[in-house]
Write an enzyme that holds these catalytic residues in place. Sequence first.
Site, PDB file in Angstrom:
ATOM      1  CG  ASP A   1      -0.293  -0.175   2.536  1.00 51.72           C
ATOM      2  OD1 ASP A   1       0.634  -0.992   2.623  1.00 51.72           O
ATOM      3  OD2 ASP A   1      -0.696   0.480   3.510  1.00 51.72           O
ATOM      4  CG  HIS A   2       3.236   2.479   2.510  1.00 53.33           C
ATOM      5  ND1 HIS A   2       3.213   3.690   3.163  1.00 53.33           N
ATOM      6  CD2 HIS A   2       2.458   1.646   3.244  1.00 53.33           C
ATOM      7  CE1 HIS A   2       2.460   3.588   4.253  1.00 53.33           C
ATOM      8  NE2 HIS A   2       1.999   2.356   4.321  1.00 53.33           N
TER       9      HIS A   2
ATOM     10  CG  HIS B   1       5.821  -1.258  10.062  1.00 55.63           C
ATOM     11  ND1 HIS B   1       4.649  -1.368  10.780  1.00 55.63           N
ATOM     12  CD2 HIS B   1       5.494  -1.539   8.768  1.00 55.63           C
ATOM     13  CE1 HIS B   1       3.663  -1.689   9.952  1.00 55.63           C
ATOM     14  NE2 HIS B   1       4.153  -1.808   8.733  1.00 55.63           N
TER      15      HIS B   1
ATOM     16  CG  ASP C   1       2.626   1.772   7.637  1.00 55.29           C
ATOM     17  OD1 ASP C   1       2.255   2.907   7.314  1.00 55.29           O
ATOM     18  OD2 ASP C   1       2.177   0.739   7.125  1.00 55.29           O
TER      19      ASP C   1
END
Length: 307
Positions: free
Chosen positions: A68-69, A145, A215
């Site tokens: 998603d990044h 993370h 994140d």
Amino acid sequence: MQVPFKLTILGSSSATPTSERYPTAQVLNVLGRFFLIDCGEGTQQQLRRNRINYSKIDHICISHLHGDHFFGLIGLISTFILQGRRSALHIYAHSELQRYIKFQLDFLQLDQTAFPLIFHPLNFKRPQVIVENKKLRVSSFPLKHRIACCGFLFEELPREANIIKEKIAQYNIPIREIKNIKAGAEFITENGQVIPNAELTIPAPKPRSYAYCSDTAYNEAMIDTIRGVDLLYHEATFAQQDTALAAATFHSTGVQAAQIAKAAEAKKLLIGHFSARYKTPAEILRQARDIFPATEAVKDNASYLVE
């Protein structure tokens, strides 16, 4: 007049897109230079929607290799090739991203010589400067993370004071002395009169700064790195009642983001990367503001000035 230092949110959802939020991506216009920070799905559409010229983006910072990044990156690179880009594109990311992008370019039979594609590996153990010139310094710093992840700090460098033009004629200041005066020196006239620097110059605007904390679990280790930042973006995936889930997934709550902002003495906090389990981020925002009142929940396509 202050030169631009503006953040535009292209995406602020976590993990998956929603009907109102795209996956993570931001554009920072700092002193006329455009940095793309993370590149989730739909980044190209959001760039067009916000009328941001693709060709102005020469630097892309990818915080970590969760899809998603960075799933929007190969599409953006493909578009650059189709548009005939020739200028270099610099990508700051985990070293493995270069191998992944090369595989995609090979598989899609895209021209890898169309323009220089330059990868810069990040250091996930300690802060490091990744871009620096006379006006700007960009640093990466480690986050906490499930996989290696970095935040990014953008700092305007101090500028010299502006000399008042009328004073040059009034005191017959030679050109050779102007540089010293702009750097803070006083001026001594031919007859020995000392002219204070404050009378000769207008102070330069205070340098501005923006920190992006992608994140991450609650992480006090980064506080000194971002201390005093003017604008802080910090993920706030979960509400406080889901603190255990945040810890298990190495994410943060709005309260934890606010605690970091308060400890770092940030001027303003932006929170985002909201879990799709919440219909709106209202509760996360309320909880964060109880700790750090100068907090705002970001919205896709919204812009925020760094002041």
